[in-house]
Design a protein around this motif. Structure first.
Motif, PDB file in Angstrom:
ATOM      1  N   GLU A 259      38.669  34.790  42.514  1.00  0.00           N
ATOM      2  CA  GLU A 259      37.968  35.993  42.076  1.00  0.00           C
ATOM      3  C   GLU A 259      38.444  37.258  42.786  1.00  0.00           C
ATOM      4  N   ASN A 260      39.279  37.108  43.819  1.00  0.00           N
ATOM      5  CA  ASN A 260      39.652  38.281  44.609  1.00  0.00           C
ATOM      6  C   ASN A 260      41.139  38.416  44.885  1.00  0.00           C
TER       7      ASN A 260
ATOM      8  N   GLU B  18      37.884  41.611  51.557  1.00  0.00           N
ATOM      9  CA  GLU B  18      38.825  42.666  51.168  1.00  0.00           C
ATOM     10  C   GLU B  18      40.111  42.616  51.988  1.00  0.00           C
TER      11      GLU B  18
END
Length: 588
Positions: free
Chosen positions: A110-111, A34
């Motif tokens: 993907e992030n 994150e």
């Protein structure tokens, strides 16, 4: 293959340092994925990792072929070539490095949608478009190197590729998976290349007015200075559209080659020719062949003109410029020039250079004289190889390679002396002084891709698809390309070339030989011999000169490859762990 939790363990500042050491971070450097949304440098580090683990252009695998040997008895390629190649001891292994990078790339893809790199929303979107394109391109490239190193036929005669990882595998994933077919791997790599091509510009560079912005980006930015932040000069040497096209050429040439001919493989020579044409059309076809490309490694004027990450005319992609550098020379100069003489070209390779009139030395029309073998030869011979009597180095020192000549440069006089009677000259700048008392280097760069490779790709594929003078949908043929390459080298008599143009088989032989000469010591020969299914077991030869003449050295180093070694092994540890992972035929 070990897979970590969704964390990275690399500090971006350390990753940008140009070194090969493994970095072990302090515990405070472990970060959750994150953090990509909060720290742009951290997000970019995912891509930096994938760039850093690409294989080096100069891997010195030439010493495992009929082109060269090494005087380093501990060299892994020497061991490989002389009978010690196994699925455990495999210098060509790409498994861990490429899959590790692919995992990072999948995690990034993907992030990365919510990542922020700059405050301007539209420019941020353009940066993310570029980085997504880089990630797709890098994933394709890493899968390509895996396929080249590990694709092959299993014991049940199935042409198989490698594991395809197109999404991130977390700790709960099932890693006991079958290899994808060779054809499936080719199609998957092409799909990633397509995705990268859609997202990336052909090349990077600052624009000077708004009208120059490519159409596909005008929905995001309207001003040139906004475009330049994402895709200007500072982005040079990142994956771009031309690099993507280059790897499509490499992929299709590999897949079309004799070693991979199988009913399940749909790649054609025509497809390979078209892919190579897409690259060389960037410079206008045969007329765009870089005039100084033959000595890209020592063109001081071009190298000195590099600024803002530009490329010389011969280069598509390269590593960073190194200044005041003498690494290659220290490693490969003869002992009298204070070098280690690491790579020793063979007589086999020397004999592959034709005479200046274009004829092979084996042809009676060539005028070759075995007692005066270096006179009136292809000019590339003197540019690429140091032979007995050549004057080299910063002081034009005469190099004597005979075992009885009384110098350290003579055959096997000391550990750093030649074993064949020759030293490598290509990759070296003769202005470099390696004398410890007055040492000075010069600026060097290492290529990743250069245009000459793709001219040769086209010549090979076009000849197979349409014959020596067929052009398909293009305006030039294999003949036209080889003519341009030979003329640049100084072979302007086309009599032998025209003779070869009357036969696809003779043209094939000539093209393969031109590829051998033009790309010698650039880590192509081993892979070319295997994809052609040509002999891997040509004994390395040399020559020993003295004032009485010469003695042929016909057994410098024997090669000990088995027929199944046209295809590399899956690592033994992986096959041992996963019972669904089939090994290539012949390997344990």
């Amino acid at each position: 293959m070990k897979v970590k939790h969704i964390i990275l363990t690399l500090a971006v500042g350390t990753m940008l340092v140009s070194c090969d050491d493994v970095f072990t971070p302090a515990i405070e450097n472990f970060k959750d994925v994150e953090k990509m949304n909060e720290e742009p440098d951290y997000a970019q580090g995912f891509l930096v990792t994938a760039y850093r683990t690409l294989p080096g252009y100069y891997d010195n695998s030439d010493v495992a072929t009929d082109d060269a040997v090494t005087n380093n008895k501990d060299d892994s390629y020497l061991k490989m070539a002389t009978g010690s190649w196994t699925s455990i001891m495999n210098p060509m292994n790409r498994w861990s490095a490429d899959y590790g990078s692919i995992q990072y790339l999948n995690l990034f893809l993907e992030n990365m949608d919510t990542a922020h790199f700059v405050k301007q929303a539209n420019v941020n979107s353009l940066i993310k478009k570029r980085m997504r394109g880089e990630a797709f391109g890098l994933r394709a490239i890493h899968h390509y190197f895996l396929l080249r190193a590990h694709g092959g036929f299993t014991q049940d005669k199935q042409l198989m590729g490698v594991l395809l990882l197109n999404k991130f595998q977390d700790v709960n994933a099932d890693f006991n998976q079958e290899r994808a077919s060779f054809q499936t791997c080719v199609e998957s790599i092409k799909a990633d290349l397509d995705s990268a091509q859609r997202l990336l510009p052909e090349t990077y560079g600052d624009l000077t007015n708004n009208n120059q912005i490519p159409e596909k980006y005008r929905n995001l930015v309207e001003k040139a200075d906004e475009y330049n932040i994402a895709m200007g000069n500072k982005s040079r040497q990142l994956i771009d559209g031309l690099i993507v096209k280059s790897f499509r050429s490499r992929l299709t040439l590999l897949a079309a080659s004799p070693a991979f001919q199988d009913a399940s493989n749909k790649t054609t020579w025509e497809e390979a020719a078209n892919a190579a044409a897409d690259v060389i059309d960037h410079v206008g076809g045969p007329s765009g062949l870089a005039a100084q490309g033959i000595t890209y490694y020592t063109n001081d004027d071009e190298i000195g003109a590099i600024k803002e990450a530009t490329n010389p005319a011969e280069i598509i992609w390269r590593e960073n410029l190194a200044t005041n550098n003498s690494d290659q020379e220290s490693r490969n100069y003869p002992p009298s020039l204070f070098g280690q003489g690491y790579i020793n070209p063979t007589q086999n390779l020397v004999d592959a250079f034709p005479m200046a009139n274009g004829y092979p030395i084996s042809d009676t029309r060539s005028g070759y004289n075995a007692n005066d073998p270096y006179t009136n030869r292809d000019p590339r011979l003197a540019k690429y190889i140091i032979y007995n009597g050549a004057q080299e180095g910063p002081t034009n020192k005469t190099i004597y390679t005979g075992s009885q000549e009384g110098t350290d440069d003579g055959i096997e006089i000391k550990e750093t002396s030649t074993r064949t009677g020759y030293y490598m000259k290509k990759r070296l700048n003769m202005k470099v002084n390696c004398d410890p008392s007055s040492k000075n280097g010069t600026s060097h760069y290492t290529p990743r891709l250069r245009f000459t490779e793709f001219f040769l790709n086209y010549a090979e594929a076009a000849n197979e698809a349409w014959g020596p003078k067929g052009t398909g949908t293009h305006s030039y043929s294999a003949y036209d390309v080889i003519k341009a390459i030979r003329h640049r080298a100084g072979l302007t008599d086309d009599t032998y070339l025209d003779e070869c143009a009357g036969s696809q088989e003779k043209m094939r032989e000539l093209i393969r030989n031109e590829r051998r000469l033009e790309l010698c010591f650039e880590s192509f020969r081993f892979w070319d011999l295997r994809r052609w299914k040509a002999s891997l077991n040509e004994t390395a030869k040399g020559i020993d000169w003295s004032d009485k003449g010469f003695k042929s050295l016909d057994n410098v180093e024997k090669r000990s490859y088995e027929n199944y070694m046209y295809y590399g092994p899956i690592p033994y540890t992986e096959v041992l762990k996963y019972n669904k992972l089939k090994q290539n035929d012949g390997w344990n």
